[in-house]
Each structure stands twice: as structure tokens, then as C-alpha cells.
Design an enzyme around this catalytic site. Structure first.
Site, PDB file in Angstrom:
ATOM      1  N   LYS A 155      -7.057   7.209   2.231  1.00 46.10           N
ATOM      2  CA  LYS A 155      -5.664   7.683   2.159  1.00 46.10           C
ATOM      3  C   LYS A 155      -4.711   6.494   1.982  1.00 46.10           C
ATOM      4  O   LYS A 155      -3.834   6.527   1.120  1.00 46.10           O
ATOM      5  CB  LYS A 155      -5.319   8.424   3.449  1.00 46.10           C
ATOM      6  CG  LYS A 155      -3.844   8.638   3.685  1.00 46.10           C
ATOM      7  CD  LYS A 155      -3.566   9.332   4.992  1.00 46.10           C
ATOM      8  CE  LYS A 155      -3.392   8.432   6.187  1.00 46.10           C
ATOM      9  NZ  LYS A 155      -2.123   7.701   6.277  1.00 46.10           N
ATOM     10  N   ASN A 156      -4.928   5.450   2.790  1.00 47.93           N
ATOM     11  CA  ASN A 156      -3.977   4.335   2.763  1.00 47.93           C
ATOM     12  C   ASN A 156      -4.076   3.497   1.488  1.00 47.93           C
ATOM     13  O   ASN A 156      -3.164   2.735   1.170  1.00 47.93           O
ATOM     14  CB  ASN A 156      -4.151   3.444   3.999  1.00 47.93           C
ATOM     15  CG  ASN A 156      -3.587   4.119   5.244  1.00 47.93           C
ATOM     16  OD1 ASN A 156      -3.005   5.196   5.154  1.00 47.93           O
ATOM     17  ND2 ASN A 156      -3.758   3.489   6.391  1.00 47.93           N
TER      18      ASN A 156
HETATM   19  C1  UD1 Z   1      -0.013   0.395   7.332  1.00 45.63           C
HETATM   20  C2  UD1 Z   1      -0.865   1.642   7.430  1.00 45.63           C
HETATM   21  C3  UD1 Z   1      -0.991   2.087   8.883  1.00 45.63           C
HETATM   22  C4  UD1 Z   1      -1.492   0.941   9.758  1.00 45.63           C
HETATM   23  C5  UD1 Z   1      -0.632  -0.303   9.548  1.00 45.63           C
HETATM   24  C6  UD1 Z   1      -1.171  -1.513  10.281  1.00 45.63           C
HETATM   25  C7  UD1 Z   1      -0.520   2.773   5.321  1.00 45.63           C
HETATM   26  C8  UD1 Z   1       0.027   3.955   4.619  1.00 45.63           C
HETATM   27  N1  UD1 Z   1      -0.272   2.683   6.639  1.00 45.63           N
HETATM   28  O1  UD1 Z   1       1.296   0.743   7.794  1.00 45.63           O
HETATM   29  O2  UD1 Z   1      -1.916   3.169   8.933  1.00 45.63           O
HETATM   30  O3  UD1 Z   1      -1.413   1.330  11.116  1.00 45.63           O
HETATM   31  O4  UD1 Z   1      -0.573  -0.634   8.145  1.00 45.63           O
HETATM   32  O5  UD1 Z   1      -2.445  -1.812   9.840  1.00 45.63           O
HETATM   33  O6  UD1 Z   1      -1.184   1.951   4.735  1.00 45.63           O
HETATM   34  N2  UD1 Z   1       6.596  -4.924  10.472  1.00 45.63           N
HETATM   35  C9  UD1 Z   1       7.784  -5.611  10.588  1.00 45.63           C
HETATM   36  N3  UD1 Z   1       8.665  -5.507   9.558  1.00 45.63           N
HETATM   37  C10 UD1 Z   1       8.407  -4.803   8.430  1.00 45.63           C
HETATM   38  C11 UD1 Z   1       7.177  -4.119   8.319  1.00 45.63           C
HETATM   39  C12 UD1 Z   1       6.285  -4.211   9.367  1.00 45.63           C
HETATM   40  O7  UD1 Z   1       8.039  -6.265  11.599  1.00 45.63           O
HETATM   41  O8  UD1 Z   1       9.256  -4.759   7.527  1.00 45.63           O
HETATM   42  C13 UD1 Z   1       5.615  -5.007  11.581  1.00 45.63           C
HETATM   43  C14 UD1 Z   1       5.243  -3.636  12.137  1.00 45.63           C
HETATM   44  O9  UD1 Z   1       6.167  -3.175  13.097  1.00 45.63           O
HETATM   45  C15 UD1 Z   1       3.877  -3.913  12.721  1.00 45.63           C
HETATM   46  C16 UD1 Z   1       3.286  -4.945  11.753  1.00 45.63           C
HETATM   47  O10 UD1 Z   1       4.405  -5.495  11.055  1.00 45.63           O
HETATM   48  O11 UD1 Z   1       4.010  -4.525  13.978  1.00 45.63           O
HETATM   49  C17 UD1 Z   1       2.322  -4.376  10.739  1.00 45.63           C
HETATM   50  O12 UD1 Z   1       2.875  -3.204  10.140  1.00 45.63           O
HETATM   51  P1  UD1 Z   1       2.615  -2.829   8.617  1.00 45.63           P
HETATM   52  O13 UD1 Z   1       1.401  -3.555   8.133  1.00 45.63           O
HETATM   53  O14 UD1 Z   1       3.869  -2.997   7.844  1.00 45.63           O
HETATM   54  O15 UD1 Z   1       2.305  -1.273   8.722  1.00 45.63           O
HETATM   55  P2  UD1 Z   1       2.509  -0.267   7.539  1.00 45.63           P
HETATM   56  O16 UD1 Z   1       2.324  -0.988   6.272  1.00 45.63           O
HETATM   57  O17 UD1 Z   1       3.758   0.521   7.749  1.00 45.63           O
END
Ligand code: UD1
Length: 420
Positions: A21-22
Site C-alpha cells: 500500500k505504502n
Molecule cells: C510513512 C508511512 C507510515 C509510516 C511512516 C514512518 C506511507 C503512506 N506512510 O508516513 O505508514 O508509519 O512513514 O515509517 O508511506 N516528520 C516531521 N516533519 C515532516 C514529516 C515527518 O517532523 O514534515 C516526522 C514525523 O512526525 C515522524 C518522522 O518524521 O516522527 C517520520 O515520519 P514520515 O516518514 O514522514 O511518515 P509518513 O511519510 O507520513
């Protein structure tokens, strides 16, 4: 609303794993970068995928989705606004921002709202796109972005919690047409990002370094359509590994990619399971008579995934001793703790730490799913617990697991979906 009725079960036999899915979601968004048709195979039929289909249709795509194959074509008129009513149900829709900006030079995507697993900011997405030269502001709950032309840049994309999967996807997709070379430093290394880069390359993008923290993107003039197959879902595969461990069942998992599961297999071995990978990449999991306690820290890939923390916690509730779980990605992702404790587990949580004191048994109870992966953990706990469990709000699980109850039933699980 549906719920699952589950009884203690012993599993056996084999289960086959679907597409990720991801990986599929950002790849679907990437089709916004071309007007030509794309055919994407091995796409799981899930609620989140249907949501992304809805968003792409609003943005000007014509889509058919049959037998796990998506055919995505372009309509005559394109739109650049991804509306809140769709985005609010799935944060991954935010990764339409990068491709819309790259292709149409403007984008308006609803800002995703709060999330049950804790704060999920989008500052890194915005920082990366701004560095490419986009003018970005928030207006009435929408993230609005525009740029006459995007500029190649050297971008550092690390944040307080390390790399970001979807921020990397957004900035990568935004940079495919920039003149010159863009470098993304501290890019996410997750297999789903590597898969996105391979899809973009198949469309004609010039990218090197996929799967590593340093991505180099040389801008090209345009991208074409292509045929592509989505990688297997490592989280689904590992959820079945956890189900095997928790129920003390020997199972075979087919269609997974063991190379994407190294950290998980290591943990499974440390928990006492014997793990074998055949030449065809089939996985054989054979648990010991008891579960060894282990310490798990969730980290970005290749570390142990946060998306499996809940499922492995459910196993460790039955461990012979004390385990420590440290959640380094989403420190508040512990909604399942209270539900597991209602089943007799001995978990104490403090901030990002959870101390799991293993118990001899868990006991069936009425429990409530709070998010996608937590629901999977409750299903696993239900299969391992004495007596009957009722897991309500299983719509969460339908977001990310295709036919989970059918797959479990085939393995011998006593699980039934009923209308509430
Ligand atoms: C993706 C996955 C999700 C998974 C996550 C972490 C998809 C659709 N979703 O979510 O299932 O749990 O990776 O492996 O692929 N962060 C920031 N600033 C940002 C973005 C993120 O501080 O702009 C932080 C988040 O709060 C978190 C960390 O970075 O602590 C990792 O998050 P991120 O990898 O961005 O998660 P997603 O990409 O949203």
C-alpha cells in the site's frame, strides 16, 4: 460498522502477500507527472487505494481498477486542487503536492489534520519544496504552492525524527523536471521510496542513489507512461510473522521480499523463532515453545518499522520475561496499550517507552481498534488469547490489509466479520 469475532487459534499452512500500500500510494500520485497512460500491477484493493483513486479522478485522471491492476489515463482537463473531504481520510494524499507542482506549476492540497498516532507535521515537505523555489502558503486549511519554474538545489531533508518517507516522495517528484541536478541529502531509504524512484525512472526520470540517503535527480523535459509492478507489502508479511509467533504456529509466507524484512527477521529470531528463506524467497517461520523477551527500538529503514511496533508488542505480551519497546518515530503511538492491558497484558508506558512484562496468557475481551496497525495487533492478540475476543471498528484494518480475515481463515484462524 463491522467487527471481528475471534477465538484462540492455532495457525498452519501458507499465506501469500499482496502489493505494498505504502509503495502504491505515492506511485499513483506520480502518474500526475505524465499525460500518458500508466498500468500498475500488484496494487492491493484497499480503502486507502480507493481514496487515492478518488483524488486522482478529481485531479483529471480516468482510472480503472480490476484484479489488482490500475490503469490510469488522463482526461482532457486537469485540476490542481485536492479537496479536504478526500485528503482528511488519508494523510498520504499530501504527496500529490510535489507532482502537481512539478507538472502544473501550481497545487492546492488540503492540509492533513490530526492523527491518532500523534503529531504528524509536514514542515519537511514544505521546506524541501520551498528550497526548490516554490512559493508556499497555507490558506483556509489548504497548502497552496506555485512556482514559475523549480530550480535544482542541494537539499538537506533530515528533521528532528530523522528522514521522512512522504516528504522525500514529494520533493523527489517535484524535482524531476528541474534544470540541472537536485540532491536530496538525508532522503528516506525505505523500499517504498526506492520503488517510487524505480517507477519514475521507468517513466524516463534520471535518478541515482535510490535506497540510499543521497538521491541525485537530473531534470528531464518530460515523463512518459509505463507498466510497473508494485513491491510486496513488507508490513503485511511481518504482521503474519507476528501472528505466527503469538499463536506459536508454524507458517509459510509466500510472495514477500525477505530482503526488506531483515530487521524484523532478526527480532523474530531473537524471540526464539527459527526463520528459513527458501530459494524462491518463501519464508518459513517456526516459533519455539515460548517467546523470548526482546528489546525493540523503532527507527527509519533499515531499522525496525514503527508500523510493526503494535503487532510485535502483542507477541511480547506472551513473552517469558520483560521486554522494552522504544518508539522513536511516533512517541505517542501507543493507543493499543490500554486495549492489550484489558486482555490481561502487563504493559507500562512512559513517554516513548513501553515495558512489557510477559504473561502466561491473554484473555479474550471486547476491544476497540484505534488505527490501522493497532487493529492488526488486537487481531493478533485475539488469536492468541483464551476464549472469545470482539474487535470493533475494524474499518481501520480495511485501510491497509486486503482480505485479512480470509487470509487468516485459510491459515486456520477462527475469525468472523460481523455487522455491528
Ligand atoms: C510513512 C508511512 C507510515 C509510516 C511512516 C514512518 C506511507 C503512506 N506512510 O508516513 O505508514 O508509519 O512513514 O515509517 O508511506 N516528520 C516531521 N516533519 C515532516 C514529516 C515527518 O517532523 O514534515 C516526522 C514525523 O512526525 C515522524 C518522522 O518524521 O516522527 C517520520 O515520519 P514520515 O516518514 O514522514 O511518515 P509518513 O511519510 O507520513
Amino acid at each position: 460498522m463491522d467487527k471481528f469475532i475471534i477465538y484462540k487459534s492455532k495457525l498452519s499452512g501458507e499465506v501469500s502477500i499482496g502489493g505494498s500500500k505504502n509503495a502504491a500510494l505515492p506511485i499513483m500520485a506520480a502518474t500526475l507527472l505524465t499525460d500518458e497512460a500508466c498500468v500498475i500491477d500488484n496494487v492491493p484493493d484497499l480503502r486507502d487505494i480507493r481514496t487515492m483513486v478518488g483524488i486522482l479522478e478529481v485531479l483529471g485522471k480516468e482510472i480503472s481498477f480490476e484484479k489488482n491492476t490500475l490503469v490510469i489515463k488522463s482526461k482532457k482537463s486537469r485540476k490542481f486542487v485536492a479537496p479536504y473531504r478526500l485528503v482528511k481520510t488519508m494523510r498520504a494524499s499530501f504527496c500529490c503536492l510535489g507532482p502537481l507542482l512539478a507538472k502544473q506549476k501550481k497545487a492546492k492540497v488540503a492540509l492533513p489534520g490530526g492523527c491518532v498516532i500523534g503529531p504528524r507535521p509536514v514542515d519537511l515537505h514544505i521546506k524541501g519544496l520551498r528550497e526548490l523555489g516554490a512559493d508556499i502558503y497555507v490558506d483556509k486549511g489548504y497548502c497552496c504552492a506555485q512556482a514559475k519554474s523549480l530550480l535544482a538545489k542541494h537539499i538537506y531533508l533530515g528533521g528532528a525524527f530523522g528522514s521522512s518517507v512522504l516528504a522525500t516522495a514529494n520533493v523527489l517528484m517535484a524535482s524531476v523536471f528541474t534544470k540541472g541536478q537536485t540532491v536530496i541529502e538525508y532522503a528516506a531509504c525505505e523500499p517504498e521510496i526506492e520503488c517510487l524512484a524505480l517507477f519514475l525512472k521507468k517513466m524516463g526520470a534520471d535518478i541515482t542513489g535510490e535506497g540510499s540517503p543521497l538521491l541525485r535527480i537530473k531534470g528531464v523535459k518530460e515523463l512518459s507512461g509505463c507498466n510497473f509492478k508494485i513491491i510486496p507489502d513488507r508490513i503485511e508479511a511481518a504482521t503474519f510473522i507476528a501472528a505466527g509467533l503469538a499463536t506459536g504456529s508454524k507458517i509459510k509466507i509466500t510472495g514477500a521480499e525477505p530482503l526488506h524484512l531483515t530487521s524484523v527477521l532478526e527480532v523474530a529470531k531473537n524471540m526464539g523463532a527459527s526463520v528459513m528463506v527458501s530459494r524462491d524467497s518463501d519464508l518459513f517461520i517456526k516459533p519455539k515453545s515460548f517467546i523470548h523477551p526482546v528489546n525493540i527500538t523503532t527507527l527509519a529503514y533499515p531499522g525496525f518499522p514503527t508500523d510493526l511496533q503494535a503487532q510485535f508488542m502483542a507477541c511480547l505480551c506472551l513473552g517469558k520475561g520483560i521486554s522494552l519497546i522504544v518508539e522513536k518515530i511516533y512517541p505517542d503511538r501507543f493507543m493499543h496499550v490500554a486495549e492489550l492491558n484489558r486482555m490481561g497484558a502487563g504493559i507500562q508506558r512512559s513517554g516513548p517507552y513501553a515495558v512489557v512484562e510477559g504473561r502466561k496468557k491473554l484473555y479474550g475481551a471486547e476491544i476497540m481498534a484505534s488505527d490501522l496497525r493497532a487493529s492488526a495487533a488486537l487481531v493478533i492478540a485475539g488469536l492468541a488469547a483464551e476464549g472469545k475476543s470482539e474487535v470493533s471498528r475494524v474499518y481501520h484494518i480495511d485501510r491497509g490489509y486486503e482480505n485479512i480475515e480470509n487470509k487468516l481463515e485459510k491459515l486456520g484462524a477462527k475469525i468472523k466479520r460481523v455487522k455491528q
